[in-house]
Design a protein around this motif. Structure first.
Motif, short mmCIF file in Angstrom:
data_model
loop_
_atom_site.label_atom_id
_atom_site.label_comp_id
_atom_site.label_asym_id
_atom_site.label_seq_id
_atom_site.Cartn_x
_atom_site.Cartn_y
_atom_site.Cartn_z
N ASP A 101 -6.04 8.19 2.51
CA ASP A 101 -4.89 8.84 1.41
C ASP A 101 -5.18 10.11 0.76
O ASP A 101 -5.99 10.19 -0.09
CB ASP A 101 -4.63 7.70 0.36
CG ASP A 101 -3.38 8.55 -0.62
OD1 ASP A 101 -2.66 9.40 -0.09
OD2 ASP A 101 -3.43 8.06 -1.70
N THR A 136 4.31 4.35 2.91
CA THR A 136 4.23 3.16 2.02
C THR A 136 4.48 2.02 2.62
O THR A 136 5.61 1.95 3.48
CB THR A 136 5.51 3.43 1.11
OG1 THR A 136 5.38 4.53 0.50
CG2 THR A 136 5.50 2.33 -0.05
N TRP A 156 0.86 -1.17 -0.05
CA TRP A 156 -0.12 -0.04 0.06
C TRP A 156 0.86 1.30 0.15
O TRP A 156 1.75 1.23 0.81
CB TRP A 156 -0.92 -0.11 1.22
CG TRP A 156 -2.11 0.92 1.28
CD1 TRP A 156 -2.75 1.36 0.05
CD2 TRP A 156 -2.62 1.38 2.25
NE1 TRP A 156 -3.91 2.11 0.37
CE2 TRP A 156 -3.89 2.27 1.83
CE3 TRP A 156 -2.62 1.26 3.75
CZ2 TRP A 156 -4.64 3.23 2.41
CZ3 TRP A 156 -3.56 2.04 4.57
CH2 TRP A 156 -4.41 2.85 4.05
N GLY A 157 0.52 2.25 -0.88
CA GLY A 157 1.18 3.46 -0.94
C GLY A 157 1.93 3.61 -2.28
O GLY A 157 1.80 2.81 -3.39
N ALA A 199 -2.22 6.37 -3.66
CA ALA A 199 -1.79 4.96 -3.31
C ALA A 199 -2.98 4.05 -3.77
O ALA A 199 -4.02 4.69 -4.26
CB ALA A 199 -2.09 4.96 -1.62
#
Length: 312
Positions: free
Chosen positions: A282, A244, A231-232, A287
């Motif tokens: 986010d 991240t 994720w990120g 992301a």
């Protein structure tokens, strides 16, 4: 906060079956520095941190979170906290005494409400550290740890009552209710968060980078090395920090972050953020969406060390 005896997060200790791979990862691509090693146990420092080490790896048959360590300001505070916990029938693993790890010190260990081993110490020798330079994409320090709990609010209340943590913010949704509490012991938005999970386990460990550029360069280095990014990159709303997330070689989630919010504790009021809103998870929109895969990886494997003190 009056009565708060903890000062900061010191280190997170992991037991890992594939010790050599883990050591190569953390002391190589992740950017920590091995400062000591002895027969299947190693201590890894962040170059910008005065802590002797921020991660300890121990070779073991079972993957587990060995312990989470916090600092205290004085021996008197360590003794006071130990006495308070004992009088509240918290199970102590050891009484206050000499700490036999790099930097020494004075401390003790106990189980939290979910059976994790927690250590509190003081008088640990300060490690010679340095300013991280521009474009140097290695961790400055340990930022925070997030823990999975099968009973989110019981765990939150235990940490508030026994260790003086304060609630900074909460993530919630109309369908799932409360799913994460961000907890602090200083003006840093959180040094710990508690996530609702199916079992007690480590959710993730987060490392602070020098700035946005270094955070992005570090994230890119880990991606180019072939480690799984789950994720990120993005920027959370709660804490206003970048993120991240990657998997280490044994499936623990680790995060690069920067610019975690600092609060005015006298005026701060916790928010409840609806994490079903994309901008909450986010703010940037860069992301990949939060989905079942991200959540499942963060649940991690059930911790094999619940109410079992690590051997060292």
């Amino acid at each position: 906060m009056s009565g708060r005896l903890l000062t900061h997060l010191r280190h997170v200790d992991l037991a890992v079956p594939d010790y050599d791979k883990q050591l190569d990862f953390y002391s190589g691509v992740w950017g920590l520095t091995k400062v000591a090693e002895d027969s299947g146990i190693s201590f890894l420092a962040a170059e910008g941190s005065p802590e002797q080490y921020v991660v300890r790896l121990r070779k073991a048959a079972d993957k587990r979170l060995d312990l989470v360590s916090y600092g205290a300001a004085s021996r008197a505070d360590v003794d006071t906290l130990a006495a308070q916990l004992a009088s509240s029938e918290v199970q102590l693993i050891s009484e206050p005494g000499a700490v036999d790890t790099p930097g020494g010190g004075y401390g003790f260990r106990f189980f939290d409400v979910d059976g994790r081993t927690i250590e509190v110490s003081t008088d640990v020798e300060v490690r010679q550290h340095r300013k991280i330079e521009e474009k140097e994409a290695i961790p400055v320090k340990l930022s925070h740890v997030v823990l999975n709990s099968p009973d989110l609010n019981r765990t939150r209340e235990w940490y508030e009552r026994h260790l003086g943590f304060a609630l900074s913010d909460t993530l919630s949704s109309p369908h799932m209710g409360e799913v994460m509490h961000f907890m602090r012991i200083s003006n840093q938005h959180h040094s710990m968060a508690i996530a609702q999970g199916p079992h007690t386990a480590l959710h993730h460990v987060s490392f602070e980078m020098r700035g946005i550029d270094e955070y992005m360069r570090g994230s890119g280095r880990v991606m180019r090395a072939g480690f799984q990014k789950i994720w990120g990159p993005g920027r959370h709303m709660a804490g206003d920090n970048t993120f991240t997330y990657f998997l280490d070689p044994h499936g623990n989630t680790v995060e690069y972050t920067t610019e975690l919010e600092e609060l005015d504790e006298d005026t701060w009021h916790p928010h409840v953020y609806d994490f079903s809103q994309p901008e909450v998870t986010d703010q940037w929109g860069t992301a990949n969406p939060m989905n079942e895969l991200v959540a499942k990886e963060s649940f991690n494997d059930p911790d094999r060390g619940v109410f079992i003190a690590p051997p060292v």
